[in-house]
Design a protein around this motif. Sequence first.
Motif, PDB file in Angstrom:
ATOM      1  N   THR A 120      47.081  -1.090  44.868  1.00 51.24           N
ATOM      2  CA  THR A 120      47.004  -1.882  43.643  1.00 51.24           C
ATOM      3  C   THR A 120      47.269  -3.349  43.954  1.00 51.24           C
ATOM      4  O   THR A 120      48.245  -3.686  44.634  1.00 51.24           O
ATOM      5  N   VAL A 121      46.401  -4.211  43.449  1.00 48.34           N
ATOM      6  CA  VAL A 121      46.572  -5.653  43.626  1.00 48.34           C
ATOM      7  C   VAL A 121      47.714  -6.122  42.728  1.00 48.34           C
ATOM      8  O   VAL A 121      47.751  -5.816  41.528  1.00 48.34           O
ATOM      9  N   CYS A 122      48.659  -6.871  43.310  1.00 51.64           N
ATOM     10  CA  CYS A 122      49.827  -7.353  42.569  1.00 51.64           C
ATOM     11  C   CYS A 122      49.888  -8.872  42.616  1.00 51.64           C
ATOM     12  O   CYS A 122      49.617  -9.487  43.656  1.00 51.64           O
ATOM     13  N   ALA A 123      50.278  -9.453  41.494  1.00 51.72           N
ATOM     14  CA  ALA A 123      50.344 -10.907  41.410  1.00 51.72           C
ATOM     15  C   ALA A 123      51.578 -11.469  42.100  1.00 51.72           C
ATOM     16  O   ALA A 123      51.561 -12.600  42.593  1.00 51.72           O
ATOM     17  N   ASP A 124      52.665 -10.685  42.131  1.00 57.64           N
ATOM     18  CA  ASP A 124      53.908 -11.180  42.717  1.00 57.64           C
ATOM     19  C   ASP A 124      54.791  -9.995  43.096  1.00 57.64           C
ATOM     20  O   ASP A 124      54.442  -8.829  42.873  1.00 57.64           O
ATOM     21  N   LEU A 125      55.947 -10.294  43.662  1.00 58.00           N
ATOM     22  CA  LEU A 125      56.862  -9.252  44.122  1.00 58.00           C
ATOM     23  C   LEU A 125      57.414  -8.424  42.969  1.00 58.00           C
ATOM     24  O   LEU A 125      57.618  -7.214  43.105  1.00 58.00           O
ATOM     25  N   GLU A 126      57.657  -9.065  41.842  1.00 55.04           N
ATOM     26  CA  GLU A 126      58.185  -8.338  40.689  1.00 55.04           C
ATOM     27  C   GLU A 126      57.194  -7.274  40.229  1.00 55.04           C
ATOM     28  O   GLU A 126      57.574  -6.134  39.938  1.00 55.04           O
ATOM     29  N   GLU A 127      55.918  -7.636  40.182  1.00 54.65           N
ATOM     30  CA  GLU A 127      54.915  -6.646  39.793  1.00 54.65           C
ATOM     31  C   GLU A 127      54.802  -5.554  40.845  1.00 54.65           C
ATOM     32  O   GLU A 127      54.632  -4.373  40.518  1.00 54.65           O
TER      33      GLU A 127
END
Length: 346
Positions: A120-127
């Motif tokens: 899954t592509v994530c925008a940042d570490l939190e996601e």
Amino acid sequence: MKFAWIDLRAVPQPQLESIVDAAIHTRMQGVLCDDASVLAALPPTVTGVTTTVVTEEKELYDLGADTAAWVEVHDEPSLRLACEAAVALPLTVVRFADPTKIPLEIVLAAADRSAGKLITVCADLEEAATVLEVLERGSDGVLLAPSDAGEVFALARLLEAGTSPLELTTLTVDRIEHHGLGDRVCVDTCTHFAEDEGILVGSYSTGFILCCSETHPLPYMPTRPFRVNAGALHSYVLGPENRTNYLSELRSGSTTLAVNAEGRTRPVTVGRAKLESRPLLTITARAADDIVVSLTVQDDWHVRVLGPGGKVHNVTELRRGDELLGYLATDQRHVGFPIGEFCKEN
């Protein structure tokens, strides 16, 4: 085993070398890059990833064995395509247009028995942290475009995060002492405890007793399966990564450690901590090697601790010789961190 791919395609040239070095150092599974020279320089421990965008089902079966399908999910037809890809292919990369995680849940459910891997592509570490836990299973992998090398190292730590089982020990009750009023803490979590689960609490940093969750029936009141009536506010509570907190430090959003009678652990989020004045009693118990463990709790029948096999003990009915489950730590504590210094607690 969860894994991560690093997307280098949008990384500015000044940061490229340090990010690649970080990916190699942390043994990231794959790197996505349009520059063939970067991919050619990768060591065998890091795979150069190839992806192909697919928009129709028939395209799924034209991909090479080492090529991951890339699916952009933005509506119901593209969601169905992502589900089909995750079921049929060894590698599927999915980017979701909307912030809701419901489409990811649907893809995970569709591919639950599939041997393929979903990235899954994530925008940042939190996601990324959220994506790795959706439906208690999470995406097999995440794809992240880091802004610097520090984010690569942080992602590696995130992948390594988890809770190891603990080796619980049998403690024998030595004595029970009743006191007057004091302040005790109920830990209300955001999870439903099992009947043999609780949290490890103790007055000394080197020894803890397994306090039972309120999952067992009580007269006069309903069960509270999210709660542990944990102990006096000065007590240590064992958390993830061998860290401790005082019960007085827990608050909404804190993380602590659920532990069952076999020593299996999982992190749980605190919803609130309730500090109230109640009569107290102290349990003093000993391990086989004569290490003393102490716990001060509310002096009431409905407060319970666990014994071997998950046996439930009401604290007001404990007697000398009763057996409890506990955990012995070899280190002293400084602001919650284990430290090998001399410290005597009585």
